[in-house]
Design a protein around this motif. Sequence first.
Motif, short mmCIF file in Angstrom:
data_model
loop_
_atom_site.label_atom_id
_atom_site.label_comp_id
_atom_site.label_asym_id
_atom_site.label_seq_id
_atom_site.Cartn_x
_atom_site.Cartn_y
_atom_site.Cartn_z
N GLN A 63 -4.12 -5.64 12.50
CA GLN A 63 -4.76 -6.75 12.01
C GLN A 63 -5.27 -7.90 12.99
O GLN A 63 -4.46 -8.41 13.78
N TRP A 65 -5.84 -11.86 12.39
CA TRP A 65 -5.67 -13.03 11.38
C TRP A 65 -6.21 -14.40 11.89
O TRP A 65 -5.75 -14.86 12.80
N PRO A 67 -6.40 -17.89 9.77
CA PRO A 67 -6.61 -18.32 8.62
C PRO A 67 -7.44 -19.73 8.69
O PRO A 67 -8.12 -20.01 7.60
N VAL A 72 -8.71 -11.90 7.36
CA VAL A 72 -7.75 -11.23 7.75
C VAL A 72 -8.46 -9.70 7.68
O VAL A 72 -8.74 -9.20 6.75
N ASP A 73 -8.56 -9.25 9.06
CA ASP A 73 -9.36 -8.09 9.21
C ASP A 73 -8.38 -6.88 9.68
O ASP A 73 -7.78 -6.99 10.79
N ARG A 74 -8.48 -6.00 8.96
CA ARG A 74 -7.55 -4.54 9.45
C ARG A 74 -8.52 -3.55 9.78
O ARG A 74 -8.14 -2.45 9.89
N LEU A 118 -9.43 -7.00 4.32
CA LEU A 118 -7.79 -6.40 4.00
C LEU A 118 -7.75 -4.95 3.70
O LEU A 118 -6.75 -4.61 3.89
N SER B 49 -2.46 -16.00 3.03
CA SER B 49 -1.77 -15.47 4.09
C SER B 49 -1.88 -14.03 3.92
O SER B 49 -2.02 -13.58 3.04
N PRO B 50 -1.40 -13.34 5.03
CA PRO B 50 -1.71 -11.79 5.04
C PRO B 50 -0.62 -10.95 4.46
O PRO B 50 0.60 -11.16 5.23
#
Lengths: 664, 186
Positions: A63, A65, A67, A72-74, A118, B49-50
């Motif tokens: 992931q 992240w 903010p 939020v990149d998977r 996500l 938030s993740p």
Amino acid sequence: METRRIYALFAFFSLLTLIVLGIAPAKSYFREWKRYQKEFNHLADEKAKENILVRKVDLGIQQIWNPELGVVDRCTSCHLGVEEPSLGHAPQPFIAHPTTPHSFQQFGCTICHRGQGLATTAQAAHGRGVLWEEPMLPGIFAQASCGQCHAGKDVPEAYVLNEGRALIEKAGCVGCHKMPGFTRPEMIGPDLTGVGSKVKPAWLYQWLKRPKDYLPRTFMPNPLLTDEEAKILTTFLMSHKDEKIERLAQSSQPEIRDEREIARGQTLYRQARCISCHAQEGRGGIIGPELTKVGSKVNRHWLLAWLKDPKQYLPRTRMPQFSFPQKDIEAIVAYMASEFVDYDVDPEVAAKIEASLPPPVEATLREGERLFKKHGCAGCHTLSGVEAKGGIGPELYGIGNKDVDRLDFGDTRIERNLWSWLTMKLKKPRAFARNLKMPEYEFGDDQVRAIVVALLSMNGRQIPAKYLPAPAPESTYNPQGEFGRIVRKYNCLTCHKINGRGGDLAPDLSIEGSQAKPEWIANYFKLPYSLRPIMEERMPLLNMTDEEIKATVAYFKMVLVSDAIPKELPYNLSDKQLIERGRKLYFEKYGCQACHQINLIGGYVGPALDGVGQRLYAGYIYSWLKNPQAFKPTAIEPNLGLSDEEAAALTAFVTSLPPAKGKR
Amino acid sequence: MRQGKQKANGRMGEWEPAPPVLPLVLSLLCVALSLSLACSRKSPVTSESPPAAVEQPAGNRPRVSEPVDEAAGQSAVAQTQLTYEQSNGQILYLRYCAVCHGKTGEGDGFNAYNLRPAVPRNFTDKEAMDKLTDRHLAEVISKGGQAVGRSPLMPAWGHTVNERQIRYLISYLRTMTTVKPDSATN
């Protein structure tokens, strides 16, 4: 009996519980990304056999992240090779990402590619989920994402976006649409206030029917008028006369047909380098309209008045006011009338068109005005007496991520996504419904793609200020006084840039006073010649007066200077040894003759260097040699990483060169 | 349903078996849990938030095909053949290299004949190009022809373009052997 039934039920539910409990681990085991991660580790093992080191991955969701950007990149859970240069030819999803100026760990993936960061399955991550409105952008539109943060038309490495933005500006889209990053220029299409005295009615009718027939390179779109509408509009526009030109038409001298005068006109036309802006038979500049067929378009008396002072007729024209004497203007007009004939125009057809135009009665004129407003002509053209009513198109803020459900696809059968819709709209503006008003530009496929990229960049995403590149300072340069008058008269800033304002066609003059010597500049105004033989566009002969030249040179010398360019070099440039060393460097080490000519020998990518010492200051030559791109970012001349001494030796050598024969 | 209860005197052997409340509740819970999991696939993920990974249904690869206007019988969105690196390389190539090496890479730029007897490299010659490694090409571009024992008329570009841009250039040069100029312009 009952007890047994209860036991059976108990057994059944226990079994069910076991099965249900088993589903979860099984599902977890067969997850898509886990399969890819195992495949990737297998690939890493294979690569290890070829002695290529690829870092293996520990099974688990990866992931990125950020903010601040809402990222939020998977994606990297499956796209495991993005940062492994050795996987440049690996199959998807393991292929290496092309090197980019931005770090993936900082920015993630979706900020450029869109999609659902996500998600952990390919379909949900890439496609348009039930509740996810931003599907992945196809690669060919990816540069739209550069435009979220980078403003302007010089975004590094985003040439498609830059082209799209330039096209939006050139095509005058802001005439009808408000959109972020573009302000309406003072003039988009020419002011039509005196158009009835300028053009011939048959030409105007045919122009309105399809402008590209007459000028293939024009950005005036086809308003898609019916024959009837075009005729009414022609009559309406022809009723707008310019009184001064009409008076001139009645009093003007008879046409010149003397061969010698026509030949003199041709010489003047060539000397003035009209071709730098106006093409002829498809060759030449693009600043002004092509003149090959202008004989069928404009009236002779208008041309006479125009050449005398273009700003009289069109105050915001980009054309310089050439200080031609009246006799010369007449000769040039005689030459143009004899040369620029439109052989496609059949006089009989033209006469028929003129005869078929409705008479300028009140009802027709009122209908013409209504059509002028309805088709949005007023968005680009001003016309006195007609209230400017720009902006008939919808505002385009947020067009870049407009929800596809809010787009009307009509009965077209294109794919239901935003970029297909935009592409179709630009190609066939009336494809979705007949009663739409957008005119047809006849853009090529590449142009459409570039404009779609620029439109997709307008997605209204809020980017924190710390990520935004510093905007280029807007130039407020506006010379005053005598120099200001000269700059406006000759429209120098159409081609030249001074302190951030002006065109890109000709050299930037911001520090011209530190670059070129005043005597040379003064002579150049009197007899401009081409420094670079390959350039089609050249400095026109403006017939400036001696006073104007004096004032201009003085302004250059006093104001357009840079203290960063040394006045004196700490070397003796007339030292024979230094010159000799420079000669060796020039011919043997750096091969400068590949691009520069001396005494007609060498290439012609750069200017010839004969007598360059008479043209340029040694301090400038030295500074340029040290870093050409510092003075002109698009310069082709490579920065050779010269030492101070090498640069001085080369400067000594080139300044020692005598002027070419026959040139001052 | 009968209520199970222990006999008042507390004798152990004679109690009636308790109804399967616990397994029932458990299995119901499981079903509910799996149902809720199934539902959560479709719920929008909006939290800032993740959170822990939310599973998505497995499916086919997405279709990233070009949209086709079937009525017109032609593609609505034009495709391009060059990748990001290659097309950036093309821009650089046309600016710096094409004057000598030619727009299509045949070594026939307008300035080429001024370099005689030196001849600019023909990038469309597949056999010759295949012999040159990327490292060699990077060396020539950044340090000039002289660095590899060839003509000094090929200047050193290492101070003008950066390493990344050199990589772009090489990736574009590699396309010139395979892409014929005719199809490249269309």
